[in-house]
Design an enzyme around this catalytic site. Structure first.
Site, PDB file in Angstrom:
ATOM      1  N   LYS A 264       0.849  -1.196   0.000  1.00  0.00           N
ATOM      2  CA  LYS A 264       0.000   0.000   0.000  1.00  0.00           C
ATOM      3  C   LYS A 264       0.882   1.242   0.000  1.00  0.00           C
ATOM      4  O   LYS A 264       1.586   1.518   0.964  1.00  0.00           O
ATOM      5  CB  LYS A 264      -0.906   0.009   1.228  1.00  0.00           C
ATOM      6  CG  LYS A 264      -1.697   1.306   1.418  1.00  0.00           C
ATOM      7  CD  LYS A 264      -2.356   1.354   2.793  1.00  0.00           C
ATOM      8  CE  LYS A 264      -2.935   2.734   3.064  1.00  0.00           C
ATOM      9  NZ  LYS A 264      -3.502   2.844   4.433  1.00  0.00           N
ATOM     10  N   ASP A 269      -2.774  10.834   2.193  1.00  0.00           N
ATOM     11  CA  ASP A 269      -4.150  10.410   2.452  1.00  0.00           C
ATOM     12  C   ASP A 269      -4.916  11.545   3.109  1.00  0.00           C
ATOM     13  O   ASP A 269      -4.801  11.770   4.311  1.00  0.00           O
ATOM     14  CB  ASP A 269      -4.157   9.176   3.347  1.00  0.00           C
ATOM     15  CG  ASP A 269      -5.570   8.679   3.625  1.00  0.00           C
ATOM     16  OD1 ASP A 269      -6.483   9.067   2.879  1.00  0.00           O
ATOM     17  OD2 ASP A 269      -5.747   7.910   4.586  1.00  0.00           O
ATOM     18  N   LYS A 276     -10.286  13.768   6.479  1.00  0.00           N
ATOM     19  CA  LYS A 276      -9.704  13.728   7.816  1.00  0.00           C
ATOM     20  C   LYS A 276      -9.759  15.140   8.407  1.00  0.00           C
ATOM     21  O   LYS A 276      -9.341  16.104   7.776  1.00  0.00           O
ATOM     22  CB  LYS A 276      -8.250  13.257   7.759  1.00  0.00           C
ATOM     23  CG  LYS A 276      -8.088  11.802   7.371  1.00  0.00           C
ATOM     24  CD  LYS A 276      -6.606  11.415   7.348  1.00  0.00           C
ATOM     25  CE  LYS A 276      -6.409   9.989   6.877  1.00  0.00           C
ATOM     26  NZ  LYS A 276      -6.898   8.988   7.836  1.00  0.00           N
ATOM     27  N   ASP A 347     -12.053   6.962   3.407  1.00  0.00           N
ATOM     28  CA  ASP A 347     -10.822   6.959   4.184  1.00  0.00           C
ATOM     29  C   ASP A 347     -10.337   5.542   4.468  1.00  0.00           C
ATOM     30  O   ASP A 347      -9.309   5.351   5.093  1.00  0.00           O
ATOM     31  CB  ASP A 347     -11.018   7.733   5.495  1.00  0.00           C
ATOM     32  CG  ASP A 347      -9.708   8.151   6.121  1.00  0.00           C
ATOM     33  OD1 ASP A 347      -8.684   8.179   5.403  1.00  0.00           O
ATOM     34  OD2 ASP A 347      -9.698   8.458   7.326  1.00  0.00           O
ATOM     35  N   ARG A 351      -7.199  -0.553   1.495  1.00  0.00           N
ATOM     36  CA  ARG A 351      -7.629  -1.915   1.182  1.00  0.00           C
ATOM     37  C   ARG A 351      -8.127  -2.026  -0.262  1.00  0.00           C
ATOM     38  O   ARG A 351      -8.053  -3.092  -0.862  1.00  0.00           O
ATOM     39  CB  ARG A 351      -8.693  -2.369   2.184  1.00  0.00           C
ATOM     40  CG  ARG A 351     -10.007  -1.642   2.102  1.00  0.00           C
ATOM     41  CD  ARG A 351     -10.829  -1.760   3.374  1.00  0.00           C
ATOM     42  NE  ARG A 351     -10.149  -1.103   4.487  1.00  0.00           N
ATOM     43  CZ  ARG A 351     -10.659  -1.017   5.717  1.00  0.00           C
ATOM     44  NH1 ARG A 351     -11.844  -1.552   5.977  1.00  0.00           N
ATOM     45  NH2 ARG A 351     -10.003  -0.409   6.682  1.00  0.00           N
TER      46      ARG A 351
END
Length: 518
Positions: A264, A269, A276, A347, A351
């Protein structure tokens, strides 16, 4: 990409003398009684008469007649308790080597006192070297902006041991760890996806690793649909556009292990549309720690060239941006494996990236010899909450029957790169079950993983289904061992994702497990 060379010394009497090339002697020991070198113990005894810190904390002593006229005594504390492990040696080595550096030493020598005769301390000297390199590492941005020789002045570290030390293996592992720290720890513009890929290409240039990079938007959209969805809001900014980096290593001789690793690499992010807030975005340039560790392990393989090992890695370097084209919760996106994924929270993007990578690696695994699949990621706050600074290994049934996670934990303990195992349960698969006929699986809930029951286990269930690995359980015609590795708690020192040094976990554990010393 320089770091201190590891040089073995087998003659302590000469090595500690002023006739050697070393310019400081570092002694790591429980107490003075365990040091079997009279010239060292005499200096320590004399110094203890004027410094009550001696034997209690790391102390630098003037030592006429010894290498560099410097002696550093770093007490490691008691090692007899059940919970004591080789990290006691590592902690002392970090403090001591920084003191040696600041005192002007450029080529310090490490010497160990007698240690308990336990397997956990069998690699103490090697662990001390790796810990010293960890402490001495400076961020890539600093090395590029300043004089690298000024901020990383230590050139070599001597390892004075009666036992054989494989310095080539150590340097191969440290080369991988250093690459992992550079990739993980560098700010989001310097290591945006295209530059992340370029740095990997530079690192593997001239090695036996085959490197290929996918940058074409149409190809990524077609072959990595979940990954592309995460990157969608970034594709309009050229310098942020996604990359998939594939690395392939094939050792000589009969292949005994085929390792297939997905990393990953979220270079930043924001949380995407599920933004966030409250300061939680700081440090999210390190959300590429899993990809960094995968690249690092591959570089260790390239440097050491172990026989009988084949390794294929796919790294998704992606920026999870916020914008008018951002993907949103409730979307249904078909994965590379053909699974209809309903987005639960943007968020929970890592995955999604991993699922497509794993699906491609699953295709590689079908015809491979002794395949084992891994995903490596800074995935969940729950892993850090559950295990603190330890790597979490979440195994499927086949991996558990092979003892994959337990083997990595056992060997990680001996090399100062520890972990804990988890197992997939029925509740984890129930958690991501579809709620309607419109989709096959839910990517996540919409609450923080740290306060979600089994918050680091259920993502591995999602990955199993979304990547098609649930079709390869023990009862299938082609069982595939799959271990998800969550380094959210172990990926940086002290759990400080904005300022802490990247730890390069689990590069050492993987190398010790799958890259045996000659």
């Amino acid at each position: 990409m320089a770091f201190p060379k590891a040089l073995a010394e087998s003659n302590p009497s000469f090595a500690i003398s002023t006739n050697s090339n070393w310019d400081a002697v570092i002694v790591l020991a429980t107490d003075i009684s365990t040091i079997n070198h009279p010239p060292l113990t005499e200096v320590i005894r004399q110094h203890s008469q004027v410094d009550n810190r001696t034997g209690k904390e790391v102390v630098l002593m003037a030592a006429a007649g010894l290498a560099g006229n410097r002696l550093i005594f770093a007490p490691v504390g008691t090692l007899e308790r059940d919970t004591d492990d080789v990290r006691r040696i590592a902690d002392a080595a970090k403090q001591a080597v920084l003191m040696a550096r600041d005192a002007g030493a450029r080529n310090p020598l490490l010497i160990l006192g007698e240690l308990p005769d336990k397997p956990t301390f069998a690699n103490a000297m090697e662990v001390a070297y790796l810990a010293a390199c960890q402490a001495l590492w400076q961020p890539l941005e600093a090395r590029e902006a300043l004089d690298e020789t000024d901020i990383e002045p230590v050139q070599s570290i001597g390892l004075c041991s009666a036992n054989s030390v494989d310095c080539a293996w150590l340097e191969a592992v440290e080369a991988g760890r250093r690459l992992a720290r550079d990739l993980c720890g560098t700010e989001p513009e310097r290591m945006a996806p295209p530059r992340f890929a370029e740095y990997c290409q530079q690192a593997f240039a001239g090695t036996s690793i085959k490197v290929s990079v996918i940058s074409d938007d149409a190809t990524l959209r077609q072959d990595y649909p979940l990954l592309h969805a995460v990157a969608r809001a970034s594709t309009h900014v050229t310098r942020h556009q996604p990359r998939v980096i594939r690395l392939e290593y094939c050792g000589q001789g009969q292949i005994e292990n085929t390792l297939l690793l997905a990393g990953k690499g979220i270079t930043y992010d924001t949380g995407g549309a599920d933004l966030k807030t409250d300061g939680h975005m700081a440090g999210m340039s390190r959300d590429k720690g899993g990809a960094a560790a995968v690249a690092g392990f591959m570089l260790s393989l390239a440097r050491y060239q172990p026989k009988g090992v084949k390794a294929i890695a796919e790294i998704g370097a992606v920026r999870n941006s916020i914008g008018s084209d951002a993907f949103v919760a409730d979307e249904i996106i078909r994965s590379h494996a053909g699974v209809r994924v309903r987005i639960g929270n943007t968020d929970a993007e890592g995955r999604l990236v991993l699922a497509d990578l794993l699906s491609h690696l699953r295709d590689d695994a079908k015809d491979a010899l002794a395949p084992s699949l891994f995903s490596v990621a800074t995935l969940t706050g729950h892993a850090a909450r559950a295990y603190g600074p330890y790597t979490a290994y979440v195994e499927n049934g086949t991996a558990r029957s092979h003892g994959c996670g337990e083997a990595l934990c056992e060997i990680g303990d001996k090399w100062g790169d520890p972990g804990e195992t988890s197992r997939l349960r029925r509740e984890d698969f129930d958690f991501v079950r579809p709620r309607s006929k419109a989709d096959d699986i839910l990517s996540s809930n919409n609450g923080p993983s740290a306060v979600t029951a089994r918050g680091h286990q259920f993502p591995a269930a999602f990955l199993s289904i979304a990547a098609g690995l649930d079709k390869h359980e023990r009862s299938s015609s082609k069982p595939l061992a799959y271990t998800h590795i969550d380094i959210a708690g172990s990926g940086v020192e002290g759990g400080d994702w904005q300022h802490g040094k990247p730890s390069a976990a689990p590069v050492t554990a993987l190398a010790a497990r799958y890259m045996p010393k000659a």
